[in-house]
Scaffold this motif. Structure first.
Motif, PDB file in Angstrom:
ATOM      1  N   GLN B   3       0.815  -1.209   0.000  1.00  0.00           N
ATOM      2  CA  GLN B   3       0.000   0.000   0.000  1.00  0.00           C
ATOM      3  C   GLN B   3       0.850   1.261   0.000  1.00  0.00           C
ATOM      4  OE1 GLN B   3      -2.427  -0.145   3.519  1.00  0.00           O
ATOM      5  NE2 GLN B   3      -0.694  -0.249   4.904  1.00  0.00           N
ATOM      6  N   VAL B   4       0.162   2.335  -0.339  1.00  0.00           N
ATOM      7  CA  VAL B   4       0.700   3.679  -0.228  1.00  0.00           C
ATOM      8  C   VAL B   4      -0.104   4.384   0.869  1.00  0.00           C
ATOM      9  CG1 VAL B   4       1.045   5.873  -1.395  1.00  0.00           C
ATOM     10  CG2 VAL B   4       1.351   3.739  -2.663  1.00  0.00           C
ATOM     11  N   THR B   5       0.596   4.907   1.847  1.00  0.00           N
ATOM     12  CA  THR B   5      -0.059   5.512   3.005  1.00  0.00           C
ATOM     13  C   THR B   5       0.221   6.995   3.028  1.00  0.00           C
ATOM     14  OG1 THR B   5       0.234   3.468   4.258  1.00  0.00           O
ATOM     15  CG2 THR B   5      -0.292   5.445   5.502  1.00  0.00           C
ATOM     16  N   THR B  20       3.210  19.718   5.898  1.00  0.00           N
ATOM     17  CA  THR B  20       3.785  18.590   5.170  1.00  0.00           C
ATOM     18  C   THR B  20       2.765  17.461   5.115  1.00  0.00           C
ATOM     19  OG1 THR B  20       6.035  19.117   5.877  1.00  0.00           O
ATOM     20  CG2 THR B  20       5.637  16.872   5.113  1.00  0.00           C
ATOM     21  N   VAL B  21       2.591  16.921   3.936  1.00  0.00           N
ATOM     22  CA  VAL B  21       1.773  15.725   3.760  1.00  0.00           C
ATOM     23  C   VAL B  21       2.741  14.565   3.517  1.00  0.00           C
ATOM     24  CG1 VAL B  21      -0.117  14.642   2.506  1.00  0.00           C
ATOM     25  CG2 VAL B  21      -0.012  17.143   2.672  1.00  0.00           C
ATOM     26  N   THR B  22       2.674  13.575   4.369  1.00  0.00           N
ATOM     27  CA  THR B  22       3.618  12.456   4.235  1.00  0.00           C
ATOM     28  C   THR B  22       3.061  11.389   3.303  1.00  0.00           C
ATOM     29  OG1 THR B  22       2.733  11.264   6.129  1.00  0.00           O
ATOM     30  CG2 THR B  22       4.490  12.869   6.545  1.00  0.00           C
ATOM     31  N   CYS B  23       3.976  10.669   2.679  1.00  0.00           N
ATOM     32  CA  CYS B  23       3.611   9.558   1.797  1.00  0.00           C
ATOM     33  C   CYS B  23       4.651   8.465   1.976  1.00  0.00           C
ATOM     34  CB  CYS B  23       3.579  10.007   0.345  1.00  0.00           C
ATOM     35  SG  CYS B  23       3.325   8.632  -0.815  1.00  0.00           S
ATOM     36  N   SER B  24       4.192   7.258   2.207  1.00  0.00           N
ATOM     37  CA  SER B  24       5.092   6.135   2.399  1.00  0.00           C
ATOM     38  C   SER B  24       4.558   4.923   1.650  1.00  0.00           C
ATOM     39  CB  SER B  24       5.209   5.823   3.893  1.00  0.00           C
ATOM     40  OG  SER B  24       6.080   4.741   4.112  1.00  0.00           O
ATOM     41  N   GLN B  25       5.473   4.184   0.985  1.00  0.00           N
ATOM     42  CA  GLN B  25       5.063   2.960   0.285  1.00  0.00           C
ATOM     43  C   GLN B  25       5.942   1.795   0.728  1.00  0.00           C
ATOM     44  OE1 GLN B  25       7.160   1.488  -2.252  1.00  0.00           O
ATOM     45  NE2 GLN B  25       8.598   3.173  -2.640  1.00  0.00           N
ATOM     46  N   ASN B  26       5.341   0.605   0.749  1.00  0.00           N
ATOM     47  CA  ASN B  26       6.055  -0.574   1.244  1.00  0.00           C
ATOM     48  C   ASN B  26       6.299  -1.607   0.156  1.00  0.00           C
ATOM     49  OD1 ASN B  26       3.506  -1.562   0.862  1.00  0.00           O
ATOM     50  ND2 ASN B  26       3.163  -2.204   2.971  1.00  0.00           N
ATOM     51  N   MET B  27       6.369  -1.163  -1.100  1.00  0.00           N
ATOM     52  CA  MET B  27       6.493  -2.086  -2.220  1.00  0.00           C
ATOM     53  C   MET B  27       7.858  -2.002  -2.893  1.00  0.00           C
ATOM     54  SD  MET B  27       2.671  -1.302  -3.608  1.00  0.00           S
ATOM     55  CE  MET B  27       2.809   0.393  -3.080  1.00  0.00           C
ATOM     56  N   ASN B  28       8.767  -1.227  -2.330  1.00  0.00           N
ATOM     57  CA  ASN B  28      10.110  -1.054  -2.903  1.00  0.00           C
ATOM     58  C   ASN B  28      10.060  -0.428  -4.307  1.00  0.00           C
ATOM     59  OD1 ASN B  28      12.908  -1.251  -2.387  1.00  0.00           O
ATOM     60  ND2 ASN B  28      13.074  -3.053  -3.695  1.00  0.00           N
ATOM     61  N   HIS B  29       9.052   0.414  -4.535  1.00  0.00           N
ATOM     62  CA  HIS B  29       8.928   1.067  -5.835  1.00  0.00           C
ATOM     63  C   HIS B  29       9.970   2.158  -5.994  1.00  0.00           C
ATOM     64  CE1 HIS B  29       4.391  -0.054  -6.336  1.00  0.00           C
ATOM     65  NE2 HIS B  29       5.209  -1.038  -6.695  1.00  0.00           N
ATOM     66  N   GLU B  30      10.525   2.251  -7.211  1.00  0.00           N
ATOM     67  CA  GLU B  30      11.480   3.329  -7.476  1.00  0.00           C
ATOM     68  C   GLU B  30      10.761   4.660  -7.715  1.00  0.00           C
ATOM     69  OE1 GLU B  30      13.049  -0.473  -9.530  1.00  0.00           O
ATOM     70  OE2 GLU B  30      11.204   0.694  -9.619  1.00  0.00           O
ATOM     71  N   SER B  93       2.802   5.387  -6.504  1.00  0.00           N
ATOM     72  CA  SER B  93       4.121   4.802  -6.733  1.00  0.00           C
ATOM     73  C   SER B  93       4.028   3.651  -7.710  1.00  0.00           C
ATOM     74  CB  SER B  93       4.745   4.336  -5.408  1.00  0.00           C
ATOM     75  OG  SER B  93       4.049   3.213  -4.906  1.00  0.00           O
ATOM     76  N   SER B  94       5.166   3.315  -8.296  1.00  0.00           N
ATOM     77  CA  SER B  94       5.221   2.180  -9.211  1.00  0.00           C
ATOM     78  C   SER B  94       6.662   1.747  -9.403  1.00  0.00           C
ATOM     79  CB  SER B  94       4.598   2.536 -10.570  1.00  0.00           C
ATOM     80  OG  SER B  94       5.483   3.361 -11.312  1.00  0.00           O
ATOM     81  N   PHE B  95       6.839   0.557  -9.966  1.00  0.00           N
ATOM     82  CA  PHE B  95       8.144   0.176 -10.462  1.00  0.00           C
ATOM     83  C   PHE B  95       8.416   0.961 -11.749  1.00  0.00           C
ATOM     84  CE2 PHE B  95       9.171  -2.907  -7.446  1.00  0.00           C
ATOM     85  CZ  PHE B  95       8.092  -3.736  -7.212  1.00  0.00           C
ATOM     86  N   LEU B  96       9.668   1.190 -12.056  1.00  0.00           N
ATOM     87  CA  LEU B  96      10.011   1.901 -13.277  1.00  0.00           C
ATOM     88  C   LEU B  96       9.818   1.029 -14.508  1.00  0.00           C
ATOM     89  CD1 LEU B  96      13.173   4.044 -12.514  1.00  0.00           C
ATOM     90  CD2 LEU B  96      10.901   4.826 -13.174  1.00  0.00           C
TER      91      LEU B  96
END
Lengths: 114, 113
Positions: B3-5, B20-30, B93-96
């Motif tokens: 997910q993206v949080t 500030t608006v935070t964004c965190s992803q747990n998928m190792n996306h570049e 987010s996504s993989f490249l």
């Protein structure tokens, strides 16, 4: 530059009606095409995609065919349900462009009543 | 769960007060990106990042800053918010590699008075 044009809404249908949401694009290169859906109060999520001409993407009863000759990617569903009420976004990406950004259409709101 | 949080989900603030608006992803996306969604305008890209320490402007970057010090985090900073930044913001987010399938956060609704 690249762009996406989709039909303006809102689209209002009765349950079990046939749905078409038109999407046309302008792009250099060979874009991939997407439909994303946004349910009320949520983020966008991928509905379906097609990466080359004549590909058909499908998911949850929705379909769209990548038509290079008409530069179109129309979304269709044979029988809509109330739960399909959402905003639908057509998008394209061109891997030859820096940033790999998706370019979105303005969105089409679908409202289905029982 | 992949997910993206984003946080906060809702915020009301006043003109000029930094946020500030935070964004965190747990998928190792570049790849990570910020969009704003406004009625009649669809989604417009603010900033994006193709990897750590690599950020670039999107279509509407004025009034925003971002940073990418870690792969998983991509905060959006409004140094001096103005009422025209009232909007619904999405991080994605996504993989490249592959066909750019973005995973979106649930959105942050910001109101600037």
């Amino acid at each position: 530059g690249n762009s996406v044009t989709q039909m303006e809404g809102p689209v209002t249908l009765s349950e079990e009606a046939f749905l078409t949401i038109n999407c046309t694009y302008t792009a250099t290169g060979y874009p991939s095409l997407f439909w994303y859906v946004q349910y009320p109060g949520e983020g966008l999520q991928l509905l379906l995609k097609a990466t080359k001409a004549d590909d058909k993407g499908s998911n949850k009863g929705f379909e769209a065919t990548y038509r290079k000759e008409t530069t179109s990617f129309h979304l269709e569903k044979g029988s809509v349900q109330v739960s399909d009420s959402a905003v639908y976004f057509c998008a394209l990406s061109d891997i030859n462009q820096a940033g790999t950004a998706l370019i979105f259409g303005k969105g089409t709101t679908l409202s289905v009543s029982s | 769960e992949a997910q993206v949080t984003q946080n906060p989900r809702y915020l009301i603030t006043v003109t000029g007060k930094k946020l500030t608006v935070t964004c965190s992803q747990n998928m190792n996306h570049e790849y990570m990106s910020w969009y704003r969604q406004d009625p009649g305008l669809g989604l417009r890209q603010i900033y994006y990042s193709m990897n750590v320490e690599v950020t670039d402007k999107g279509d509407v970057p004025e009034g925003y800053k971002v940073s990418r010090k870690e792969k998983r985090n991509f905060p959006l900073i409004l140094e001096s918010p103005s009422p025209n930044q009232t909007s619904l913001y999405f991080c994605a987010s996504s993989f490249l590699s592959g066909a750019n399938v973005l995973t979106f956060g649930a959105g942050s609704r910001l109101t600037v008075l």
